[in-house]
Design an enzyme around this catalytic site. Structure first.
Site, PDB file in Angstrom:
ATOM      1  N   LYS A  61     -40.988  13.605  10.098  1.00  0.00           N
ATOM      2  CA  LYS A  61     -39.597  13.163  10.054  1.00  0.00           C
ATOM      3  C   LYS A  61     -38.768  14.073   9.147  1.00  0.00           C
ATOM      4  O   LYS A  61     -39.247  14.580   8.117  1.00  0.00           O
ATOM      5  CB  LYS A  61     -39.508  11.713   9.570  1.00  0.00           C
ATOM      6  CG  LYS A  61     -40.094  10.691  10.564  1.00  0.00           C
ATOM      7  CD  LYS A  61     -39.256  10.562  11.827  1.00  0.00           C
ATOM      8  CE  LYS A  61     -39.888   9.696  12.901  1.00  0.00           C
ATOM      9  NZ  LYS A  61     -39.795   8.269  12.647  1.00  0.00           N
TER      10      LYS A  61
ATOM     11  N   ARG B   5     -48.155   5.412  12.030  1.00  0.00           N
ATOM     12  CA  ARG B   5     -47.953   6.071  13.320  1.00  0.00           C
ATOM     13  C   ARG B   5     -47.818   7.567  13.068  1.00  0.00           C
ATOM     14  O   ARG B   5     -46.890   8.002  12.370  1.00  0.00           O
ATOM     15  CB  ARG B   5     -46.699   5.513  13.996  1.00  0.00           C
ATOM     16  CG  ARG B   5     -46.367   6.131  15.356  1.00  0.00           C
ATOM     17  CD  ARG B   5     -45.103   5.504  15.931  1.00  0.00           C
ATOM     18  NE  ARG B   5     -44.783   6.062  17.244  1.00  0.00           N
ATOM     19  CZ  ARG B   5     -44.062   7.155  17.439  1.00  0.00           C
ATOM     20  NH1 ARG B   5     -43.566   7.817  16.397  1.00  0.00           N
ATOM     21  NH2 ARG B   5     -43.821   7.592  18.654  1.00  0.00           N
TER      22      ARG B   5
END
Length: 287
Positions: A235, A269
């Site tokens: 991210k 995840r």
């Protein structure tokens, strides 16, 4: 501020999920490996968008320690191509069926915000629904989730597809996310969705500062009533401030994974399963 009557009672630290009749205990954190079927995902677009490569990647994820495979037919990165449910279903094709046939013990999560895609996935044998929209992009999603009786991953996100990535600076991000979770879980429970997993929505419409605050305050998210899924792999709130690429932040990501595991996260995840497995192992050795 939520009143005492609005705050759900905390639950024991051990959660379980009914995945198509299989009872999955979350006493040990689970790793969800990402399988993108997209040509335009930001770090692995186009690598696994045919049956052969998708099966090979599923095998790799499972061999490295993933227990859940999260299949994504549509990229939700900024400026990604927008697909209809029909296009998602066409892109998935036989891949769910093939993975279930080849690896029957694998749990499959379907990453979609469309009820029709969920119905298709349910008929193909998926075990969990991963809806980044919190039911906001398809009015039929919550009812469909209830009909399938599958565990539902509820993510915090802005209220429309068009505003999904609009950066909002909240006065108190933890309070805002908990307000959202309180409202949405009430709706889901009233419809009969009993197995709910909470995802704070890292990478979706939040400032770097707010996302780091969420990392620090994971233990307060969701009031301890439902298991937490944390998705921070590759991210931008991690790699952009460091001036690095999404593929060059494994060390920093694993430190953050350890931090959220120590605060009670039950599912991570990830793209890099082997490294996450090492982190989970080290976490369990510390307990």
């Amino acid at each position: 501020m939520l009143s005492n009557s609005q705050i759900p009672e905390p639950q024991p630290d051990i959660y379980s999920l009914n995945c198509n009749g299989r009872l999955i205990q979350l006493d040990v954190p689970k790793i969800m490996g990402i399988l993108n079927l997209t040509p335009d995902s930001f770090s692995d677009g186009g690598k696994f968008n045919n049956e052969k490569s998708a099966l090979r990647q599923a095998e790799k994820l499972l061999s490295e320690g993933a227990e859940i495979i999260d299949i994504g037919p549509q990229s939700t990165r900024p400026n990604a191509e927008y697909l209809s449910s029909k296009e998602e279903i066409n892109r998935i094709g036989n891949i769910i069926h093939l993975i279930k046939k080849e690896f029957p013990e694998a749990l499959i999560s379907l990453d979609t915000f469309y009820a029709e895609t969920v119905k298709f996935g349910f008929n193909e044998g998926i075990d969990l629904i991963n809806d980044i929209s919190g039911g906001q992009y398809d009015a039929e999603m919550f009812d469909t989730a209830a009909q399938t009786k599958l565990p539902y991953i509820l993510m915090h996100v802005n209220p429309s597809y068009e505003t999904m990535h609009d950066k909002i600076r909240f006065e108190d991000i933890t309070l805002e996310v908990n307000r959202y979770f309180s409202q949405k879980t009430k709706e889901l429970l009233e419809k009969g969705v009993n197995d709910i997993i909470l995802d704070p929505g890292f990478g979706f419409g939040k400032t770097v500062e707010d996302q780091m605050k969420m990392i620090d305050e994971v233990e307060y998210l969701g009031f301890g009533r439902f298991p937490l899924l944390i998705g921070i792999s590759r991210k931008s709130f991690i790699y952009k401030p460091l001036g690095k690429s999404p593929l060059d932040i494994n060390e920093e990501t694993q430190k953050l994974h350890m931090k959220v595991l120590e605060q009670g996260a039950k599912i991570v995840r990830v793209h890099d399963v082997a490294q996450a497995k090492e982190t989970v192992t080290r976490f369990l050795q510390r307990k």
